[in-house]
Design a protein around this motif. Structure first.
Motif, mmCIF file in Angstrom:
data_model
loop_
_atom_site.group_PDB
_atom_site.id
_atom_site.type_symbol
_atom_site.label_atom_id
_atom_site.label_comp_id
_atom_site.label_asym_id
_atom_site.label_seq_id
_atom_site.Cartn_x
_atom_site.Cartn_y
_atom_site.Cartn_z
ATOM 1 N N TRP A 14 2.463 -11.123 16.785
ATOM 2 C CA TRP A 14 3.863 -12.027 17.476
ATOM 3 C C TRP A 14 4.066 -10.998 18.616
ATOM 4 O O TRP A 14 4.357 -11.263 19.605
ATOM 5 C CB TRP A 14 4.783 -12.599 16.739
ATOM 6 N N LEU A 15 4.432 -9.684 18.422
ATOM 7 C CA LEU A 15 5.208 -8.959 18.945
ATOM 8 C C LEU A 15 4.138 -8.642 20.148
ATOM 9 O O LEU A 15 4.691 -8.240 21.430
ATOM 10 C CB LEU A 15 5.730 -7.916 18.391
ATOM 11 N N ASP A 16 2.924 -8.486 20.002
ATOM 12 C CA ASP A 16 2.114 -8.084 21.291
ATOM 13 C C ASP A 16 1.636 -9.475 22.037
ATOM 14 O O ASP A 16 0.845 -9.137 22.770
ATOM 15 C CB ASP A 16 0.873 -7.483 20.660
ATOM 16 N N GLU A 58 10.772 1.317 31.563
ATOM 17 C CA GLU A 58 9.681 2.537 31.691
ATOM 18 C C GLU A 58 10.319 3.299 32.829
ATOM 19 O O GLU A 58 10.894 3.019 33.877
ATOM 20 C CB GLU A 58 8.309 1.797 32.213
ATOM 21 N N GLY A 59 10.279 4.669 32.382
ATOM 22 C CA GLY A 59 10.976 5.491 33.570
ATOM 23 C C GLY A 59 12.195 6.150 33.169
ATOM 24 O O GLY A 59 12.823 7.096 33.774
ATOM 25 N N LYS A 60 13.005 5.412 32.146
ATOM 26 C CA LYS A 60 14.744 5.854 32.034
ATOM 27 C C LYS A 60 14.454 6.728 31.000
ATOM 28 O O LYS A 60 13.524 6.892 30.051
ATOM 29 C CB LYS A 60 15.231 4.725 31.421
ATOM 30 N N MET A 120 0.245 -5.747 32.951
ATOM 31 C CA MET A 120 1.508 -5.352 31.758
ATOM 32 C C MET A 120 0.876 -4.804 30.617
ATOM 33 O O MET A 120 -0.085 -5.336 30.114
ATOM 34 C CB MET A 120 2.325 -6.412 31.486
ATOM 35 N N ASN A 121 1.307 -3.439 30.393
ATOM 36 C CA ASN A 121 0.661 -2.906 29.052
ATOM 37 C C ASN A 121 1.315 -3.386 27.889
ATOM 38 O O ASN A 121 2.269 -4.094 27.933
ATOM 39 C CB ASN A 121 0.681 -1.308 29.238
ATOM 40 N N ARG A 122 0.597 -3.096 26.757
ATOM 41 C CA ARG A 122 1.118 -3.511 25.410
ATOM 42 C C ARG A 122 2.360 -3.207 25.206
ATOM 43 O O ARG A 122 3.327 -3.789 24.390
ATOM 44 C CB ARG A 122 0.172 -3.230 24.318
ATOM 45 N N TYR A 123 2.945 -1.960 25.366
ATOM 46 C CA TYR A 123 4.188 -1.214 25.131
ATOM 47 C C TYR A 123 5.258 -2.248 25.919
ATOM 48 O O TYR A 123 6.361 -2.472 25.415
ATOM 49 C CB TYR A 123 4.568 0.088 25.531
ATOM 50 N N GLU A 124 5.043 -2.718 27.274
ATOM 51 C CA GLU A 124 6.008 -3.554 28.015
ATOM 52 C C GLU A 124 6.083 -4.896 27.375
ATOM 53 O O GLU A 124 7.181 -5.411 27.360
ATOM 54 C CB GLU A 124 5.577 -3.666 29.243
#
Length: 242
Positions: free
Chosen positions: A70-72, A44-46, A1-5
């Motif tokens: 926290w968000l990461d 992702e992809g939308k 899972m990448n950081r943006y997800e």
């Protein structure tokens, strides 16, 4: 899972646990346009998905008094501190008193060839306040939290909307909601135009007959974003005595 997800999933957690599960409350807490916040939550992809950039991470953590990282998912303590927002009276928007405040934004939307913008939407300069009775008469049962005022510029929508008119925009409607007048961004320029859909195309129409219609096809949609639907226009006439 990448950081943006990871960021997206944690933002959803903030929405669900601290904002009553409502995007509008999350947007108000972050002081961002609801459409912009919605796109941060897209999978992702939308189409039109927006990733949560590093600068926005700091803004989100600050808005909720969260520890850095926290968000990461990097914080040692992943628990949410006790906090709440007023989802009924929307006290953050100043609607707790006798009047109803509508934010006036520092942007001119073009009734012509477009006004360049480098921002998702504008910051608030000032506000107009109505009595609750008059607001009810003007806006009906619409929520006033996401109604904003911007200034029209140009003559392409005359006589319906004259240059310099104040227009009240429902920014909750950040999608095509049937034929009507919309504020939208195309190729980084802001417009006020009448929109119609025919098949797979959107027709952009000026009420001033000297301006030609133009069309947006599927290939252009990545550069097209509706910011809101115009619900009221207030044309202003100035009288000079010298």
């Amino acid at each position: 899972m990448n950081r943006y997800e990871i960021r997206r999933l944690n933002l959803i957690r903030l929405k669900d646990e601290l904002c009553g599960g409502k995007i509008v409350n999350l947007a108000n807490r972050l002081k961002k346009n609801q459409g912009f916040v919605s796109r941060l939550l897209y999978e992702e992809g939308k189409n039109y998905k927006r990733n949560i950039a590093d600068k926005l991470v700091a803004d989100i953590e600050s808005a909720f008094n969260l520890p850095r990282g926290w968000l990461d998912g990097l914080s040692a303590d992943n628990q949410l501190p006790p906090q709440s927002i007023d989802t009924e009276n929307n006290s953050e928007n100043g609607n707790t008193g006798a009047g109803v405040k509508i934010d006036v934004l520092d942007v001119s939307a073009s009734c012509g060839y477009g006004v360049v913008t480098e921002r998702e939407f504008a910051h608030v300069l000032r506000s107009i306040e109505f009595t609750r009775e008059f607001a009810l008469k003007m806006f009906g049962r619409r929520s006033t939290d996401l109604i904003k005022v911007i200034t029209a510029k140009g003559d392409s929508m005359t006589p319906t909307i004259k240059s310099g008119a104040n227009i009240f925009v429902d920014t909750k409607i950040n999608y095509f909601d049937g034929d009507g007048v919309y504020v939208f961004i195309f190729d980084n320029e802001i417009y006020i135009k009448r929109l119609q859909i025919t098949g797979t195309e959107i027709i952009v129409i000026s009420d001033n007959s000297i301006y030609e219609k133009w069309r947006l096809d599927k290939q252009m949609m990545n550069n097209f974003h509706i910011q809101g639907k115009v619900i009221i226009g207030q044309n202003i006439e100035y009288i000079y005595f010298d």
